[in-house]
Write an enzyme that holds these catalytic residues in place. Structure first.
Site, PDB file in Angstrom:
ATOM      1  N   HIS A 184       0.903  -1.504   0.124  1.00  0.00           N
ATOM      2  CA  HIS A 184       0.283  -0.097  -0.211  1.00  0.00           C
ATOM      3  C   HIS A 184       0.900   1.463   0.055  1.00  0.00           C
ATOM      4  O   HIS A 184       1.487   0.984   0.583  1.00  0.00           O
ATOM      5  CB  HIS A 184      -1.103   0.156   1.285  1.00  0.00           C
TER       6      HIS A 184
ATOM      7  N   SER B 156      -8.772 -14.523  -1.984  1.00  0.00           N
ATOM      8  CA  SER B 156      -8.564 -13.307  -2.063  1.00  0.00           C
ATOM      9  C   SER B 156     -10.207 -13.415  -2.313  1.00  0.00           C
ATOM     10  O   SER B 156     -10.645 -14.022  -3.397  1.00  0.00           O
ATOM     11  CB  SER B 156      -7.348 -12.906  -3.467  1.00  0.00           C
TER      12      SER B 156
HETATM   13  C1  LIG Z   1      -6.526  -0.519   2.562  1.00  0.00           C
HETATM   14  C2  LIG Z   1      -5.707  -0.713   2.745  1.00  0.00           C
HETATM   15  C3  LIG Z   1      -4.199   0.021   3.592  1.00  0.00           C
HETATM   16  C4  LIG Z   1      -4.890   1.016   4.730  1.00  0.00           C
HETATM   17  O1  LIG Z   1      -5.690   1.056   5.257  1.00  0.00           O
HETATM   18  P1  LIG Z   1      -6.822   1.901   5.928  1.00  0.00           P
HETATM   19  O2  LIG Z   1      -7.329   1.270   7.027  1.00  0.00           O
HETATM   20  O3  LIG Z   1      -7.204   2.748   4.530  1.00  0.00           O
HETATM   21  O4  LIG Z   1      -5.661   3.100   6.389  1.00  0.00           O
HETATM   22  C5  LIG Z   1      -3.549  -0.224   4.108  1.00  0.00           C
HETATM   23  N1  LIG Z   1      -3.018  -1.706   3.426  1.00  0.00           N
HETATM   24  C6  LIG Z   1      -3.347  -1.959   1.904  1.00  0.00           C
HETATM   25  C7  LIG Z   1      -2.793  -3.270   1.373  1.00  0.00           C
HETATM   26  C8  LIG Z   1      -4.433  -1.948   2.286  1.00  0.00           C
HETATM   27  O5  LIG Z   1      -5.690  -2.933   1.333  1.00  0.00           O
END
Ligand SMILES: *Cc1c(COP(=O)(O)O)cnc(C)c1O
Length: 395
Positions: free
Chosen positions: A135, A338
């Site tokens: 992310h 998934s």
């Molecule tokens: C959505 C997501 C995040 C961030 O999470 P938030 O709850 O939006 O802060 C981090 N890593 C992955 C893999 C995600 O899908």
């Protein structure tokens, strides 16, 4: 006893009312929300929640500032509920409750930052390794923490290339790598195998206590505990800390999440705060006390067999969607456990119409929990198929 004079006269006409125009604006937004309530098939936020019995708490400012297991001088906190939430997740992620500490965060990102911060405090000379499919917030976190960081290659399906991880660790000569494993990548739903990572680290000559593994389980943290054959993702499998989003596969009216880490490591970040007569081990100052109640309600009212059926429903929808795309000649794919289906990116009007995310030539569909039939998937597939046909694109 005396009233304070300043607001006693009628100088402030009706100070608690919005103007008719502003009321109309809000009403229009309410209509918009009602109309699009179940729109989501492109992002993993589930909308099958009903927290109506929590509405009465919106009359209170619930603030869980600090740590739930310490005395706090602030009365309106939901700490006892937070304790039960953390106890539940400790069980789900296979660590004795007295061996871990965790709290309800503002979302997956905060939990990732907290976990990586704990890793950094354990290994002040550490270096972060994450994958190119991680992310976007992970690179941001490295920057905030001023943590040297390396992005490791990912394969076509989005899974970390373990040989590249080891190669980069060796090249950088770090003694204490901090490894971020994706338990469900944002775009492709790929899961980095923490068992394989540990095996390769052992082969590379590392002792387990010399490196740290944080699992970003924002996406799949509430999927894997409810499937028959989950990939490694728990403390028992080797995680040192993990972060789950509460508004994704759980579903909540506000962003939230859960973060857990080993207690011995959390103790290193504890600070005492005079002001609220409390000690803090969290990332934030003031924390949302309402989201604690939503997550608490979710875990209390849903039996494990319901949650298993809910995930099975998602995986069935994934299979249906992949099959239907393939029957139409479109090379859609997914991977084990998934909730994401990946396929070639259609025209902008199509991915926009269905609120789907795109990245690097692909688009994805997420089997969210509010889809209880195939209607939304069918409508999306029909538009994508028609779009490729119209543009004479064959695969
Ligand atoms: C959505 C997501 C995040 C961030 O999470 P938030 O709850 O939006 O802060 C981090 N890593 C992955 C893999 C995600 O899908």
């Amino acid at each position: 006893m005396a009233d304070l004079p300043m607001l006693q006269n009628d100088f402030y006409l009706d100070p608690h009312r919005l103007s008719p125009e502003d009321t109309a604006k809000l009403d229009a937004f309410y209509e918009h929300c009602m109309k699009h309530r179940y729109f989501n098939i492109g992002y993993p936020e589930s909308y099958d929640f009903d927290y109506s019995d929590q509405k009465r708490f919106l009359d209170f400012h619930l603030n869980n500032c600090g740590a739930w297991d310490e005395f706090c001088n602030y009365q309106l906190q939901s700490f006892p509920f937070e304790k039960e939430v953390i106890e539940y997740f400790a069980g789900l992620f296979k660590i004795p409750f007295n061996k871990c500490w965790g709290y309800v965060t503002n979302g997956g990102t905060e939990g990732n930052m907290w976990g990586i911060y704990i890793g950094r405090e354990k290994f002040p000379e550490g270096t972060l390794f994450y994958s190119r499919e991680s992310h976007y917030s992970v690179a941001k976190i490295a920057k905030i923490l001023r943590l040297p960081a390396h992005a490791v290659l990912a394969d076509e399906k989005g899974e970390m290339v373990y040989s590249d991880l080891i190669k980069q660790i060796k090249n950088s000569r770090v003694k204490h790598p901090i490894i971020l494993a994706n338990i469900g990548t944002t775009v492709k739903g790929a899961i980095d195998n923490i068992a394989t990572i540990q095996q390769k680290m052992t082969e590379a000559g590392f002792n387990r206590q010399d490196y740290y593994i944080h699992c970003d389980e924002a996406l799949s943290g509430m999927v894997l505990p409810f499937v028959d054959d989950p990939q490694p993702h728990t403390f028992a499998d080797g995680a040192d800390s993990l972060s789950v989003s509460g508004h994704k596969n759980i579903g909540a009216p506000m962003p939230c999440g859960i973060a857990l880490a080993k207690k011995e490591n959390v103790d290193s970040i504890k600070v005492e705060i005079d002001y609220i007569a409390c000690s803090d081990k969290t990332m934030s100052g003031s924390r949302n006390g309402h989201t604690v109640l939503y997550i608490w309600e979710f875990i209390k009212k849903h039996r494990p067999d319901y949650l298993r059926a809910r995930v099975a429903n998602q995986l069935a929808l994934v299979k249906y969607t992949v099959d239907k795309f393939r029957q139409a000649g479109i090379p859609a794919w997914t991977q084990k456990n998934s909730v994401t289906v990946v396929f070639p990116k259609p025209s902008e009007e199509v991915w926009q119409k269905h609120n789907m995310a795109t990245a690097g030539g692909v688009t994805h569909f997420v089997a969210t929990c509010h889809q209880r039939n195939t209607d939304m998937a069918d409508a999306m597939i029909a538009d994508v198929v028609a779009d490729f046909k119209r543009r004479h694109i064959r695969f």
